[in-house]
Design an enzyme around this catalytic site. Structure first.
Site, PDB file in Angstrom:
ATOM      1  N   CYS A 195       4.776 -11.171  -0.841  1.00 29.56           N
ATOM      2  CA  CYS A 195       5.356  -9.838  -0.704  1.00 29.56           C
ATOM      3  C   CYS A 195       4.429  -8.735  -1.167  1.00 29.56           C
ATOM      4  O   CYS A 195       4.578  -7.585  -0.754  1.00 29.56           O
ATOM      5  CB  CYS A 195       6.680  -9.762  -1.464  1.00 29.56           C
ATOM      6  SG  CYS A 195       6.529 -10.163  -3.218  1.00 29.56           S
ATOM      7  N   GLU A 228      14.324  -7.843  -5.181  1.00 28.41           N
ATOM      8  CA  GLU A 228      12.930  -7.641  -4.768  1.00 28.41           C
ATOM      9  C   GLU A 228      12.853  -7.917  -3.279  1.00 28.41           C
ATOM     10  O   GLU A 228      13.065  -9.053  -2.840  1.00 28.41           O
ATOM     11  CB  GLU A 228      12.014  -8.572  -5.568  1.00 28.41           C
ATOM     12  CG  GLU A 228      10.548  -8.218  -5.430  1.00 28.41           C
ATOM     13  CD  GLU A 228       9.827  -9.050  -4.400  1.00 28.41           C
ATOM     14  OE1 GLU A 228      10.089  -8.867  -3.185  1.00 28.41           O
ATOM     15  OE2 GLU A 228       9.012  -9.903  -4.786  1.00 28.41           O
TER      16      GLU A 228
END
Length: 498
Positions: A282, A248
């Site tokens: 994020c 990720e």
């Protein structure tokens, strides 16, 4: 639990030849000291994980689940200590630390339950009926996990739960900026007597620990929550052997606010994600595209909220936003804002370092409008408390601008129009589309496309990364043997016939 934390390797808490002080970004003070790992300690952790392959993958699933729940119960019992460690090392307001600890608890709970149904064999149809076919799963092997600093324990939970449930021994490298809470998890693993090598925790220099971990031929899988540059380095060194990757890598999330949007809802979501954890998330909206008809109203509401944010590091209920992780982050975000203003963006509030009695690396809640596609702040992940507003008039143009990025993690849509939601959600090139809200949880798949990564954290989809499918076919009819020779044809004497 002592403030001097030891590595957790092979079921033991161990010291090393070096130590490392952990600095609070909220105060600039030392908040703990850890044993500092290097190549030697990383190799020891890898060897311990490899040794655990002799027993952990074949341990009955109910026994693995039992260990997971024992560890979970210790995390629950020590939740306040873990939350304090996160507050100290990351500078988070107390209310925000709960999400980190809950991430570990939820992961161990969820995957302990989910693995039961996942491991049930799946029958595969057989076209000619000569075989009974099953698809089963087995652990991929040793996992090397690299964690980001923004959610020290939530990120650890994303990796720990599926690895333990799948039967994969794991070597975890927490960020050297926020290792205290991970080392506390190591203490809890030791306390419950977790079998040796199942979990190993080593923090240290990126080259000494990270390169050794990724370059080893022992791991069958490497998983990361971090940046694209770190991912490329890991994959380059990981080419020492064939490995799986689950990564990720952050994003450049667009939020599309249409003229019929519920502006109160849109402002709540955008501001909530931009100023929570000082914008170091994020999935936070990086570029906020607002229809021209509502842009002024929306912008005014965001500015009002930004001016009301309480900055600092204090008791519960006294602050809304903590610091950036360090001075380097502060300088980088200041540079992004200054460049945008120099290129024509309008600075409405904030824009620089926030003064604080704590002396930490605080940045003012910031709002920019008239941001354009040629600005760095449009192209790069901000990872800070800056709302960048772009005005649009046409849906197709807004969609094209939203997709104008190599990143592809999260995206947001605000409109009640079902047809528009259908069009835009399918047009957005992102792994996640959040419509009129924001939904995350251990039961939800979290992953990106393009340069935002591979695989998933959370949900049963994560187990696909930690488990390898295996087909088993059982022959049940004579047709299952394609090599069986037919009986020779009877030879007939032609002369006898005549």
């Amino acid at each position: 639990m002592s403030n001097v934390k030891r590595l957790y390797i092979g079921g033991e808490l161990v010291e090393s030849g070096e130590t490392h002080d952990v600095i609070s970004p909220a105060t600039g003070e030392v908040v703990g000291t850890i044993a500092w790992g290097g190549e030697k300690e990383t190799l020891a952790a890898l060897a311990a994980a490899q040794a655990a392959l002799d027993s952990w993958p074949t341990t009955p699933v109910e026994e693995r689940i039992s260990w997971m729940l024992k560890l979970r119960d210790e995390v629950v019992a020590h939740a306040d200590e873990l939350r304090q460690a996160v507050a100290d090392e990351a500078g988070k307001p107390w209310e925000e630390t709960a999400e980190d600890v809950d991430g570990v608890i939820d992961s161990l709970t969820y995957y302990a339950d989910e693995i039961r149904s996942f491991l049930a064999p799946t029958e595969l149809p057989d076209l000619d009926g000569s075989y009974r076919n099953e698809m089963i799963y087995e652990p991929v092997g040793v996992v090397g996990a690299f964690l980001a600093w923004n959610f020290p324990l939530l990120n650890l939970g994303y990796k720990l739960g599926p690895a333990m449930a799948a039967g994969c021994p794991i070597v975890i490298k927490p960020s050297s900026k926020t290792p205290l809470s991970a080392y506390l998890i190591g203490e809890l693993c030791a306390k419950v007597g977790l079998p040796a090598g199942i979990v190993n925790i080593v923090s240290g220099d990126n080259a000494a620990v990270g390169d050794t971990l990724s370059g080893s031929t022992i791991p069958s899988m490497l998983t990361l929550i971090g940046s694209g540059s770190v991912a490329r380095r890991i994959m380059e060194r990981g080419a020492s052997s064939i490995k799986r990757y689950s990564m990720e890598l952050g994003g450049n999330a667009p939020a599309l606010v249409f003229d019929d949007a519920d502006l109160d809802l849109a402002v709540d979501i955008v501001v909530g994600l931009k100023f929570k954890n000082a914008g170091q998330i994020c999935v936070t909206p990086n570029r906020v595209f607002v229809h021209a008809d509502v842009a002024d109203k929306f912008t005014g509401m965001v500015v009002e909220r930004a001016n009301a944010v309480r900055i600092g590091f204090g008791p519960e209920g006294t602050v809304d936003m903590g610091p950036l992780i360090d001075g380097s982050a502060l300088g980088r975000i200041k540079g992004l804002v200054d460049d945008a203003v120099a290129d024509g963006a309008e600075l409405l509030v904030g824009g620089g370092r926030a003064e604080s009695e704590d002396g930490g690396t605080y940045f003012q809640p910031t709002v920019l409008r008239d941001v354009t596609a040629d600005m760095r702040i449009y192209k790069e992940e901000i990872f800070g408390p800056v709302v960048s507003i772009v005005t649009f008039e046409d849906e197709a143009d807004a969609l094209a601008q939203a997709n104008n990025t190599d990143a592809g993690l999260s995206s947001f849509i605000f409109t009640p129009d079902a047809d528009r939601i259908n069009r835009v959600s399918r047009g957005l090139r992102f792994g996640e589309v959040q419509v009129n809200g924001v939904k995350y949880g251990m039961d939800m798949p979290h992953g990106g496309i393009k340069q935002s990564g591979l695989g998933h954290d959370g949900s049963r989809y994560a187990l696909h990364d930690y488990l390898a499918p295996k087909r088993v076919s059982y022959g049940i009819t004579e047709a299952a043997n394609p090599f069986k020779k037919s009986a020779p044809a009877e030879v007939v004497d032609a002369a006898a016939i005549n």
